[in-house]
Design a protein around this motif. Structure first.
Motif, PDB file in Angstrom:
ATOM      1  N   VAL A   1       0.866  -1.085   0.004  1.00 62.39           N
ATOM      2  CA  VAL A   1      -0.074  -0.118   0.089  1.00 62.39           C
ATOM      3  C   VAL A   1       0.878   1.363  -0.106  1.00 62.39           C
ATOM      4  O   VAL A   1       2.141   1.172   0.310  1.00 62.39           O
ATOM      5  N   THR A   2       0.476   2.488  -0.573  1.00 59.78           N
ATOM      6  CA  THR A   2       0.900   3.625  -0.534  1.00 59.78           C
ATOM      7  C   THR A   2      -0.024   4.867  -0.517  1.00 59.78           C
ATOM      8  O   THR A   2      -1.046   4.624  -0.971  1.00 59.78           O
ATOM      9  N   LEU A   3       0.531   5.926  -0.308  1.00 60.24           N
ATOM     10  CA  LEU A   3      -0.333   7.130   0.053  1.00 60.24           C
ATOM     11  C   LEU A   3       0.063   7.997  -0.859  1.00 60.24           C
ATOM     12  O   LEU A   3       1.333   8.359  -0.874  1.00 60.24           O
TER      13      LEU A   3
ATOM     14  N   LEU B   1      -5.309   6.738  -0.706  1.00 58.62           N
ATOM     15  CA  LEU B   1      -4.610   5.526  -0.601  1.00 58.62           C
ATOM     16  C   LEU B   1      -4.647   4.317  -1.353  1.00 58.62           C
ATOM     17  O   LEU B   1      -5.728   4.015  -2.096  1.00 58.62           O
TER      18      LEU B   1
ATOM     19  N   ASP C   1      -4.264   0.520  -2.773  1.00 58.13           N
ATOM     20  CA  ASP C   1      -3.867  -0.982  -2.566  1.00 58.13           C
ATOM     21  C   ASP C   1      -3.893  -1.688  -3.726  1.00 58.13           C
ATOM     22  O   ASP C   1      -4.018  -1.328  -4.909  1.00 58.13           O
TER      23      ASP C   1
END
Length: 373
Positions: A73-75, A85, A87
């Motif tokens: 995951v990354t923002l 966000l 995923d």
């Protein structure tokens, strides 16, 4: 031909001939002869048997299945969409986990597009104009975004078009939106089968704690099927952040070269990585578009157009299996007679008498021996 010649020719048919050996007691000739024998023997043992393993049978038609699963995951926080966000559901195509998967690393998003009139991009050659005469109405713009209306927009020196407006920006961000995707991991489960030898194998050796905590490393964890995306691109000889701007294609090569004479656990895969697309010119990269459609309160349709750039990963499987050849199986095993009976067919001729002269026939009957081991 004389009568005596015919007689001697006929009698010679009944002659029995046998070989006569002469032993030459010559050391030079003897040494040369033994050297030639040793050379032939060395070739057979060294090259045919040891190097090429000519005593083994080979299976090249490998059957394979691949399943992939990505995690991470990354923002992100952009001026267009604000914080978001990401995923695996958002950045992986297709979602079902095939042997080919695409990971988004960069994108151009054009929100709130509506059908209407707007100037075409100046980067489209067919849309450039000086007067309205250069813009034939109802004509589609070649490699463009819409249909010409017949007007030339002086501010942009391009034709006005009927299209989804505003049109898309021409260039992606110079810094990849999902640059942190290099820390995402992919689990690759590969099962192979050598049908000739009825032998099956999987690259997953342990489904317990080790599998949940390991990451592939050529030295420390060469048999872990969990790969970090940044490491894959790096081992292919490229920088992930540079490749993530416009995308590309990476091959994950799984090679099974198994000596089936050895224990089952010795049949293990070897992994290698390579970039498959041509990155030597300005057209390199990998991208595609998709849109999500909406309606406002008044029922007017609008959409968000997204052009995504990313890395496509192709999992390619090949290999071969080798096993002791028939020579060993048929003549050197304890039950070799049984194996020979299973492999060979016995053919016998049965003569039947006819009812009249010349009616006799021969019938060939093939009988398979089915003795069990």
């Amino acid at each position: 031909m004389a009568e005596g010649t015919w007689k001697s020719l006929c009698l010679s048919v009944l002659d029995y001939k046998t070989e006569k050996y002469v032993i030459a007691q010559n050391k030079k000739v003897g040494v040369l002869f033994r050297c030639i024998q040793l050379a032939v023997l060395g070739y057979i043992i060294g090259w045919v048997f040891i190097t090429k393993k000519g005593y083994q049978d080979t299976e090249d038609s490998i059957q394979s299945s691949v399943m992939t699963k990505l995690k991470g995951v990354t923002l992100t926080n952009s001026s267009t969409n604000g914080p978001r966000l990401w995923d695996a559901v958002d950045y992986v195509f297709p979602p079902q986990g095939d042997n080919v998967f695409f990971v988004i690393t960069n994108l151009i998003q054009t929100p709130d597009q509506k059908l209407g009139h707007c100037p075409e991009s100046s980067k489209v050659p067919d849309a450039r104009c000086e007067t309205d005469d250069d813009c034939n109405p109802q004509e589609a713009v070649v490699a463009g975004n819409g249909i010409k209306t017949g007007l030339c927009i002086k501010e942009t020196s391009t034709c006005e078009i009927y299209a989804w407006c505003p049109i898309e920006k021409p260039s992606p961000p110079i810094h990849p939106t999902l640059g942190k995707a290099e820390n995402f991991t992919v689990y690759i489960k590969n099962s192979v089968r050598f049908p000739k030898f009825s032998f099956s194998r999987s690259n997953v050796k342990d489904t317990g704690v080790y599998l949940k905590n390991c990451t592939y490393d050529k030295i420390n964890h060469p048999y872990c099927p969990v790969f970090r995306l940044g490491d894959i691109v790096s081992q292919a000889g490229h920088d992930f952040q540079e490749m993530a701007v416009k995308g590309g294609v990476i091959g994950i090569l799984i090679e099974w070269n198994c000596d089936l004479d050895k224990p089952y656990s010795k049949c293990i895969p070897k992994y290698s990585f390579a970039r498959l697309d041509d990155n030597s010119n300005t057209t390199s990269g990998y991208n595609f578009r998709f849109a999500k459609y909406y309606k406002n309160i008044s029922g007017e349709e609008y959409r968000t157009l997204t052009k995504v750039f990313g890395i496509r990963f192709d999992v390619l499987v090949n290999g071969k299996g080798v096993f002791f050849c028939d020579l060993v199986l048929l003549y050197m095993m304890k039950k070799s007679t049984v194996y020979r009976a299973r492999k060979f067919e016995s053919v016998k001729k049965i003569k039947t008498s006819g009812t009249g002269k010349g009616d006799g026939k021969q019938i060939t009957e093939t009988q398979k021996l089915t003795s069990e081991a």
